[in-house]
Design a protein around this motif. Structure first.
Motif, PDB file in Angstrom:
ATOM      1  N   LEU A   1      13.311 -15.612  -8.439  1.00 24.41           N
ATOM      2  CA  LEU A   1      12.668 -16.860  -8.034  1.00 24.41           C
ATOM      3  C   LEU A   1      11.302 -16.911  -8.698  1.00 24.41           C
ATOM      4  O   LEU A   1      10.382 -16.180  -8.323  1.00 24.41           O
ATOM      5  CB  LEU A   1      12.546 -16.927  -6.510  1.00 24.41           C
ATOM      6  N   CYS A   2      11.166 -17.779  -9.683  1.00 25.36           N
ATOM      7  CA  CYS A   2       9.958 -17.862 -10.510  1.00 25.36           C
ATOM      8  C   CYS A   2       9.182 -19.138 -10.174  1.00 25.36           C
ATOM      9  O   CYS A   2       9.763 -20.221 -10.130  1.00 25.36           O
ATOM     10  CB  CYS A   2      10.347 -17.865 -11.990  1.00 25.36           C
ATOM     11  N   GLY A   3       7.878 -18.999  -9.939  1.00 25.77           N
ATOM     12  CA  GLY A   3       7.059 -20.177  -9.687  1.00 25.77           C
ATOM     13  C   GLY A   3       7.485 -20.949  -8.463  1.00 25.77           C
ATOM     14  O   GLY A   3       7.403 -22.180  -8.433  1.00 25.77           O
TER      15      GLY A   3
ATOM     16  N   GLY B   1       2.630 -16.724 -11.344  1.00 25.99           N
ATOM     17  CA  GLY B   1       1.279 -16.562 -11.833  1.00 25.99           C
ATOM     18  C   GLY B   1       0.284 -16.587 -10.682  1.00 25.99           C
ATOM     19  O   GLY B   1       0.449 -17.354  -9.725  1.00 25.99           O
ATOM     20  N   ALA B   2      -0.760 -15.771 -10.797  1.00 23.63           N
ATOM     21  CA  ALA B   2      -1.788 -15.739  -9.759  1.00 23.63           C
ATOM     22  C   ALA B   2      -2.599 -17.026  -9.729  1.00 23.63           C
ATOM     23  O   ALA B   2      -3.295 -17.295  -8.750  1.00 23.63           O
ATOM     24  CB  ALA B   2      -2.715 -14.544  -9.977  1.00 23.63           C
TER      25      ALA B   2
ATOM     26  N   MET C   1      -1.610 -20.379  -5.557  1.00 27.39           N
ATOM     27  CA  MET C   1      -2.308 -19.264  -6.214  1.00 27.39           C
ATOM     28  C   MET C   1      -1.828 -17.908  -5.693  1.00 27.39           C
ATOM     29  O   MET C   1      -2.607 -16.987  -5.467  1.00 27.39           O
ATOM     30  CB  MET C   1      -3.824 -19.400  -6.037  1.00 27.39           C
ATOM     31  N   GLY C   2      -0.526 -17.797  -5.520  1.00 26.87           N
ATOM     32  CA  GLY C   2       0.100 -16.551  -5.076  1.00 26.87           C
ATOM     33  C   GLY C   2       0.312 -16.466  -3.587  1.00 26.87           C
ATOM     34  O   GLY C   2       1.239 -15.768  -3.127  1.00 26.87           O
ATOM     35  N   LYS C   3      -0.511 -17.160  -2.801  1.00 25.72           N
ATOM     36  CA  LYS C   3      -0.408 -17.036  -1.342  1.00 25.72           C
ATOM     37  C   LYS C   3       0.898 -17.627  -0.816  1.00 25.72           C
ATOM     38  O   LYS C   3       1.523 -17.069   0.091  1.00 25.72           O
ATOM     39  CB  LYS C   3      -1.614 -17.706  -0.676  1.00 25.72           C
ATOM     40  N   GLY C   4       1.309 -18.765  -1.369  1.00 30.47           N
ATOM     41  CA  GLY C   4       2.556 -19.380  -0.922  1.00 30.47           C
ATOM     42  C   GLY C   4       3.767 -18.547  -1.304  1.00 30.47           C
ATOM     43  O   GLY C   4       4.749 -18.474  -0.539  1.00 30.47           O
ATOM     44  N   VAL C   5       3.722 -17.913  -2.468  1.00 31.97           N
ATOM     45  CA  VAL C   5       4.824 -17.050  -2.901  1.00 31.97           C
ATOM     46  C   VAL C   5       4.966 -15.875  -1.934  1.00 31.97           C
ATOM     47  O   VAL C   5       6.073 -15.513  -1.532  1.00 31.97           O
ATOM     48  CB  VAL C   5       4.582 -16.542  -4.332  1.00 31.97           C
ATOM     49  N   ARG C   6       3.831 -15.298  -1.558  1.00 36.00           N
ATOM     50  CA  ARG C   6       3.868 -14.176  -0.616  1.00 36.00           C
ATOM     51  C   ARG C   6       4.408 -14.619   0.748  1.00 36.00           C
ATOM     52  O   ARG C   6       5.112 -13.850   1.423  1.00 36.00           O
ATOM     53  CB  ARG C   6       2.477 -13.556  -0.472  1.00 36.00           C
TER      54      ARG C   6
ATOM     55  N   ARG D   1       6.099  -9.856  -7.752  1.00 38.32           N
ATOM     56  CA  ARG D   1       5.139  -9.543  -8.797  1.00 38.32           C
ATOM     57  C   ARG D   1       4.334 -10.796  -9.120  1.00 38.32           C
ATOM     58  O   ARG D   1       4.908 -11.826  -9.478  1.00 38.32           O
ATOM     59  CB  ARG D   1       5.852  -9.033 -10.048  1.00 38.32           C
ATOM     60  N   ILE D   2       3.038 -10.695  -8.969  1.00 39.38           N
ATOM     61  CA  ILE D   2       2.128 -11.798  -9.244  1.00 39.38           C
ATOM     62  C   ILE D   2       1.299 -11.409 -10.472  1.00 39.38           C
ATOM     63  O   ILE D   2       0.677 -10.345 -10.492  1.00 39.38           O
ATOM     64  CB  ILE D   2       1.200 -12.082  -8.048  1.00 39.38           C
TER      65      ILE D   2
END
Length: 314
Positions: free
Chosen positions: A138-140, A249-250, A257-262, A279-280
């Motif tokens: 799952l990218c982006g 991407g961070a 900015m990475g927080k939603g992915v986490r 992986r960010i």
């Protein structure tokens, strides 16, 4: 170089055909399959370089233009999924291509790789068809709260009354992408948020099959999809042993900015997914496969895929 084949198959919506591309290793004997799901307002042709890299590593690669995108779009229908139920129709098309390709390569490990909206479709697939793939990348990807989805749906319903589902709404365009560029002011283009690689941004802008506005209908379908993939009962339907890799991407505003992915990663873990990795990448924005330093992303992707099929250490 890979062996490239283009073909069409009937769309789930029943009104048109879906355009697809397959890339095979030169020797024609793949060790696994990767199905790419592209993002909104782009097309599968933008993944040619990634496909060539993966076929060079022994993978077969396949992907389709989603409805209303690329060569799957009927004349005048860029940015429009379907008259009704567009999100599930697009999901069904993903499944159709997966079944066709799995029959062509029986017994081979099979992976989904979804970028941006394609990651939302991949997450939909994991819920609807659990246990039918060997893993997913799952990218982006991103995360939207229930309150924001409800607000988006309300705005889209009003715009549908005013413009129809095939209408283009500046309001919805602002709601969907309008804020992404703010973090990169002063802006060179409307699409600075896509990539720190200016050549990539310029290619996107110059591509007539990229950057078109979503229709009201596609915005509504996207809200349906985002609502479907965030509901906990749906997440619990996923196969708990299917490995999932989150990459982003961070500096990607789609992923906060990475927080939603986490947040999504933790939601998968809470739902019981046993093999999830994240992986960010510092300094990268939304299109990490097109950043100047994309070689690192490519190599990490290869190592992860090989780890799942037993061909290398992660």
């Amino acid at each position: 170089m890979s062996k490239r084949t283009e073909f069409f198959f009937p769309a789930s919506a029943g009104t048109h055909r879906i355009h697809a591309v397959q890339w095979l290793p030169e020797n024609g004997v793949p060790r696994a399959v990767v199905q790419i799901l592209h993002g909104v307002a782009e097309h599968i042709g933008r993944y040619e370089d990634l496909a060539d890299y993966l076929t060079g590593q022994g993978f077969a690669v396949v992907g389709n233009d989603h409805p209303g995108h690329g060569q799957s779009a009927a004349p005048g229908d860029l940015g429009f999924f379907a008259a009704h139920g567009g999100w599930m129709h697009a999901s069904n098309d993903t499944r159709t291509l997966q079944l066709m390709t799995a029959r062509q390569f029986p017994g081979l490990p099979y992976f989904l790789l979804g970028h941006s909206m394609g990651s939302f479709l991949a997450r939909t697939y994991l819920i609807r068809f659990p246990g039918t793939v060997s893993g997913a990348v799952l990218c982006g990807t991103g995360d939207m709260s229930g309150a924001l989805i409800a607000a988006g749906r309300a705005a889209a319903s009003l715009e549908a009354l005013r413009l129809g589902r095939q209408g283009k709404s500046p309001l919805l365009a602002q709601l969907s992408f309008g804020g992404y560029n703010r973090a990169f002011r002063p802006n060179r283009t409307e699409y600075d948020w896509l990539s720190a690689n200016e050549e990539n941004v310029d290619r996107y802008i110059a591509d007539p099959l990229c950057g078109f506005p979503m229709t009201v209908g596609l915005f509504q379908d996207l809200m349906d999809g985002l609502d479907f993939i965030r509901r906990e009962p749906n997440l619990r339907r996923m196969d708990k042993d299917t490995p999932v890799l989150f990459i982003a991407g961070a500096e990607d505003p789609v992923g906060d900015m990475g927080k939603g992915v986490r947040r999504v990663y933790l939601r998968f873990k809470k739902a019981g997914v046993r093999r999830a990795d994240i992986r960010i990448y510092p300094g990268m924005r939304h299109e990490i496969f097109n950043e100047t330093e994309h070689a690192q992303v490519y190599a990490d992707l290869r190592r992860w895929l090989e780890a799942q099929i037993g061909g290398g250490a992660q």
